[in-house]
Design an enzyme around this catalytic site. Sequence first.
Site, PDB file in Angstrom:
ATOM      1  N   ARG A  36       0.817  -1.222   0.000  1.00 33.34           N
ATOM      2  CA  ARG A  36       0.000   0.000   0.000  1.00 33.34           C
ATOM      3  C   ARG A  36       0.848   1.269   0.000  1.00 33.34           C
ATOM      4  NH1 ARG A  36      -4.574  -2.305  -1.459  1.00 33.34           N
ATOM      5  NH2 ARG A  36      -4.821  -4.269  -0.363  1.00 33.34           N
ATOM      6  N   HIS A  66       4.876  -9.896  -6.591  1.00 34.66           N
ATOM      7  CA  HIS A  66       3.692  -9.193  -7.097  1.00 34.66           C
ATOM      8  C   HIS A  66       3.884  -7.718  -6.783  1.00 34.66           C
ATOM      9  CE1 HIS A  66      -0.316  -7.961  -7.969  1.00 34.66           C
ATOM     10  NE2 HIS A  66      -0.747  -9.190  -8.195  1.00 34.66           N
ATOM     11  N   TYR A  69      -0.263  -2.598  -5.694  1.00 40.00           N
ATOM     12  CA  TYR A  69      -1.549  -2.331  -6.340  1.00 40.00           C
ATOM     13  C   TYR A  69      -1.714  -0.857  -6.721  1.00 40.00           C
ATOM     14  CZ  TYR A  69      -3.021  -7.019  -5.049  1.00 40.00           C
ATOM     15  OH  TYR A  69      -3.127  -8.377  -4.938  1.00 40.00           O
ATOM     16  N   HIS A 106      -0.233  -6.081 -12.679  1.00 47.64           N
ATOM     17  CA  HIS A 106      -1.492  -5.873 -13.390  1.00 47.64           C
ATOM     18  C   HIS A 106      -1.238  -4.743 -14.381  1.00 47.64           C
ATOM     19  CE1 HIS A 106      -4.029  -7.512  -9.786  1.00 47.64           C
ATOM     20  NE2 HIS A 106      -3.002  -8.272 -10.087  1.00 47.64           N
ATOM     21  N   GLU A 152       0.160  -9.779 -16.005  1.00 50.27           N
ATOM     22  CA  GLU A 152      -0.951 -10.632 -15.559  1.00 50.27           C
ATOM     23  C   GLU A 152      -2.256 -10.145 -16.197  1.00 50.27           C
ATOM     24  OE1 GLU A 152      -1.631 -10.699 -11.314  1.00 50.27           O
ATOM     25  OE2 GLU A 152      -3.389 -11.997 -11.531  1.00 50.27           O
ATOM     26  N   ASP A 186      -4.128 -15.550 -14.742  1.00 47.72           N
ATOM     27  CA  ASP A 186      -4.891 -15.773 -13.517  1.00 47.72           C
ATOM     28  C   ASP A 186      -6.192 -16.459 -13.930  1.00 47.72           C
ATOM     29  OD1 ASP A 186      -6.879 -15.262 -11.417  1.00 47.72           O
ATOM     30  OD2 ASP A 186      -5.330 -14.015 -10.494  1.00 47.72           O
ATOM     31  N   HIS A 189      -9.346 -14.417 -13.073  1.00 51.31           N
ATOM     32  CA  HIS A 189      -9.508 -13.214 -13.893  1.00 51.31           C
ATOM     33  C   HIS A 189      -9.966 -13.589 -15.310  1.00 51.31           C
ATOM     34  CE1 HIS A 189      -6.336 -10.923 -11.236  1.00 51.31           C
ATOM     35  NE2 HIS A 189      -7.381 -11.346 -10.554  1.00 51.31           N
ATOM     36  N   HIS A 221      -1.779 -17.994 -12.001  1.00 49.28           N
ATOM     37  CA  HIS A 221      -2.351 -17.771 -10.682  1.00 49.28           C
ATOM     38  C   HIS A 221      -3.548 -18.702 -10.599  1.00 49.28           C
ATOM     39  CE1 HIS A 221      -0.581 -13.488  -9.934  1.00 49.28           C
ATOM     40  NE2 HIS A 221       0.254 -14.462  -9.640  1.00 49.28           N
ATOM     41  N   ASP A 234     -13.503  -9.359  -9.839  1.00 48.94           N
ATOM     42  CA  ASP A 234     -12.286 -10.017  -9.356  1.00 48.94           C
ATOM     43  C   ASP A 234     -12.523 -10.550  -7.929  1.00 48.94           C
ATOM     44  OD1 ASP A 234      -9.717 -10.625  -8.459  1.00 48.94           O
ATOM     45  OD2 ASP A 234      -8.799  -8.808  -9.252  1.00 48.94           O
ATOM     46  N   HIS A 236     -11.675 -14.051  -5.782  1.00 49.20           N
ATOM     47  CA  HIS A 236     -11.075 -15.381  -5.756  1.00 49.20           C
ATOM     48  C   HIS A 236     -11.796 -16.288  -4.775  1.00 49.20           C
ATOM     49  CE1 HIS A 236      -6.951 -13.423  -6.983  1.00 49.20           C
ATOM     50  NE2 HIS A 236      -7.959 -12.981  -7.691  1.00 49.20           N
ATOM     51  N   GLU A 266      -3.701 -17.679  -4.935  1.00 47.55           N
ATOM     52  CA  GLU A 266      -4.015 -16.393  -4.292  1.00 47.55           C
ATOM     53  C   GLU A 266      -5.429 -16.526  -3.737  1.00 47.55           C
ATOM     54  OE1 GLU A 266      -1.802 -13.162  -7.144  1.00 47.55           O
ATOM     55  OE2 GLU A 266      -3.639 -14.060  -7.909  1.00 47.55           O
TER      56      GLU A 266
HETATM   57 ZN   LIG Z   1      -7.479 -11.109  -8.576  1.00 45.78          ZN
HETATM   58 ZN   LIG Z   2      -3.602 -12.922  -9.733  1.00 44.96          ZN
END
Ligand SMILES: [Zn+2]
Ligand SMILES: [Zn+2]
Length: 287
Positions: A36, A66, A69, A106, A152, A186, A189, A221, A234, A236, A266
């Site tokens: 973050r 990864h 974000y 991403h 991804e 993924d 996704h 993923h 999105d 999971h 994930e």
């Molecule tokens: Zn995701």
């Molecule tokens: Zn992913």
Amino acid sequence: MRLGAHVSVAGGLENAIPWALEIEADTFQMFSKNQRQWIAKPLTEEEIRAFKEPLSKTNLGPLMIHDSYLINMGSPDEAKGKRAQVAFLEEYHRCEALGVEYLNFHPGSHTHPKKLMRDDKKTRYDALERIASHMNKTLEETKGYKSKLVIENAAGQGTNVGIKFEEIRHIIDHIDKKERVGVCIDTQHAWASGYDWKNKFNEIWDDFGDTIGMDYLVALHLNDSKSDLGSRVDRHDNIGMGKLGKETFKSFMQEKRLEHLAGYLETPGGPEMWKPEIAVLRKLSEE
Ligand SMILES: [Zn+2]
Ligand SMILES: [Zn+2]
């Protein structure tokens, strides 16, 4: 397939290693800093050693970082785009310093405020080209690096781009140094963006091969889905407990074209879920 999960680095990057061993994984994914935050302090020699030394005593790998974000390399705002590129470059330095094979990210969002413009082709393709140009700058500034930048596929929430294989191909088409670029699919996704693994498993991989090329694929993923096919949401779920179901994951685990890849969970729930999930996936590969 080498199986792992996205494990915690709370208290230090090296703490990812015992977590991966605890869940009996072959590999793992992690954040290289607080995801973050924009910029972290550069890694010290000590931090790098504290990670690499215990890692060298294991067979874990290939590893994946990864990225944060917060990074949106698709932004049409020049200052925001530049900030994203600087943060991305910093992630890449960390990845290379740690000897981690893959930096997964991403692609980004075009952020057009008008809802009607969400799927406008030019708006989307312009964003894909901005992403490629930020990747090019990153690759130019890091001659000799070994880690790969791994694109991804996105689920398609909001104004996310990089959903369909054609969109990922469009990024790659605009990259100068393609040998340091890979792709991670993924499973959740892809499903959310309309790829029907349950009924078109083989056709989807044929399409991937024709559109992007199987040589670019380095990882999966592995996530089941709480949301519906084509929902662009999105969310999971744990393996076998969502809309994809166990049979679909058997297809992933038994597909010859995917055998050599790394697959990272994930899924929700943490290590107590990941350990049995990895065991289930291994069993599915042997059935
Ligand atoms: Zn995701
Ligand atoms: Zn992913």
